[in-house]
Design an enzyme around this catalytic site. Structure first.
Site, PDB file in Angstrom:
ATOM      1  N   SER A 135       0.862  -1.189  -0.005  1.00  0.00           N
ATOM      2  CA  SER A 135       0.152   0.144   0.008  1.00  0.00           C
ATOM      3  C   SER A 135       0.863   1.163  -0.014  1.00  0.00           C
ATOM      4  O   SER A 135       2.076   1.050   0.305  1.00  0.00           O
ATOM      5  CB  SER A 135      -0.931  -0.010   1.294  1.00  0.00           C
ATOM      6  OG  SER A 135      -1.606   1.216   1.418  1.00  0.00           O
ATOM      7  N   TYR A 148      -2.346  -1.323  10.640  1.00  0.00           N
ATOM      8  CA  TYR A 148      -2.271  -1.620   9.227  1.00  0.00           C
ATOM      9  C   TYR A 148      -0.918  -1.302   8.634  1.00  0.00           C
ATOM     10  O   TYR A 148      -0.366  -2.070   7.968  1.00  0.00           O
ATOM     11  CB  TYR A 148      -3.397  -0.970   8.612  1.00  0.00           C
ATOM     12  CG  TYR A 148      -3.601  -1.179   6.896  1.00  0.00           C
ATOM     13  CD1 TYR A 148      -3.942  -2.124   6.436  1.00  0.00           C
ATOM     14  CD2 TYR A 148      -3.113  -0.171   6.188  1.00  0.00           C
ATOM     15  CE1 TYR A 148      -4.264  -2.402   4.931  1.00  0.00           C
ATOM     16  CE2 TYR A 148      -3.003  -0.208   4.703  1.00  0.00           C
ATOM     17  CZ  TYR A 148      -3.639  -1.439   4.111  1.00  0.00           C
ATOM     18  OH  TYR A 148      -3.446  -1.671   2.809  1.00  0.00           O
TER      19      TYR A 148
END
Length: 282
Positions: A135, A148
């Site tokens: 990401s 995360y």
């Protein structure tokens, strides 16, 4: 037969888009997912190119056995795509140990195990590619997504070292860093939310609201992302990191600029921490 792919998290989002792009390129895809029913249409449409495989990547023993089985049945695995994942929103204090460990199992230990399992097969052929879908949160973090991003940072660190280790063996590593794409990442039932504390209402509260609220309006097109990934894999000189989307390019570019400026502003202090005899030889 073209390349043989093993793609995790293939039932939706990036995994589904990558599977479709590989099939369009004439390749064969073993599409792995915890639930394979969403893949029934692809299997029916391309029975000679798509195989659905039930796989939970957090089952380390099962993941290793699956890799070996695919490699034996198809003769090789040319591309491993570690894509399975999910979101988690919560301040660091709000995020429980169990939530952190579960996410690390999914985003780090699972991909690490699949990577270790596939490497002997790729080394034996002297070729292959490992795609780690992280990401833009693998290079930067902000309030509400610390857990995360920590898992994505971890996978990027492992993958950067891996790239140096396997390049002489003919194996490529590609770290994919998407921004916001229409993948249902934050859709109903997909995004996990830690129990909120009132102290973080102003910092994390907007993330809890805005991330799910933006579902379906994200700027990124998963099909174009998949095409970019295939193009990078086919390039004579592929990048190590491939940010995807204008938001990812802007955010990562800004973070690199800020980090560089911070280093320069503290450079005298940073460089003044060696022993004097070492500094004199520099």
């Amino acid at each position: 037969m073209g390349r043989v792919w093993l793609v995790t998290g293939a039932s939706s989002g990036f995994g589904r888009a990558i599977t479709e792009a590989a099939v369009a390129a004439g390749d064969v895809v073993v599409a792995a997912a915890r639930r394979t029913a969403p893949l029934d249409d692809l299997v029916a449409a391309y029975p000679d190119q798509v195989e659905a495989l039930a796989l939970d990547v957090t089952d380390i023993a099962g993941a290793g056995a699956a890799v070996n089985d695919v490699a034996v049945r198809y003769g090789r695995i040319d591309v491993l795509v570690n894509n399975a994942g999910r979101g988690l929103v919560g301040a660091v204090e709000e995020t429980t140990d169990a939530e952190l460990r579960d996410l690390m199992e999914l985003h780090f230990f699972g991909p690490a195990a699949l990577t270790r399992a596939v490497l002997p097969h790729m080394r034996g052929r002297g070729s292959g590619a490992i795609v780690q879908v992280t990401s833009m949160g693998g290079q930067l973090a902000f309030a509400g997504v610390g857990g995360y991003c920590a898992t994505k940072f971890a996978l990027e660190g492992l993958s950067e070292a891996l790239a140096d280790e396997v390049a002489p063996l003919g194996i490529r590593v590609l770290i994919v860093e998407p921004g916001a794409f229409r993948t249902a990442f934050a859709g109903p039932g997909a995004l996990r939310l830690s129990a909120p504390l009132d102290a973080y209402r102003d910092t994390v509260g907007p993330v809890r609201t805005n991330l799910p609220g933006g579902t379906g309006r994200e700027p990124g097109d998963p099909a174009k992302a998949a095409a970019a990934i295939l193009a990078a894999l086919d390039a004579d000189k592929a990048p190590l990191r491939l940010p995807l989307g204008n938001d990812a390019a802007d955010a990562i570019g800004e973070r690199l600029a800020v980090t560089g400026a911070e280093l320069r502003s503290w450079e005298e202090v940073v460089r003044g921490t060696d022993f004097d005899d070492v500094a004199a030889r520099r």
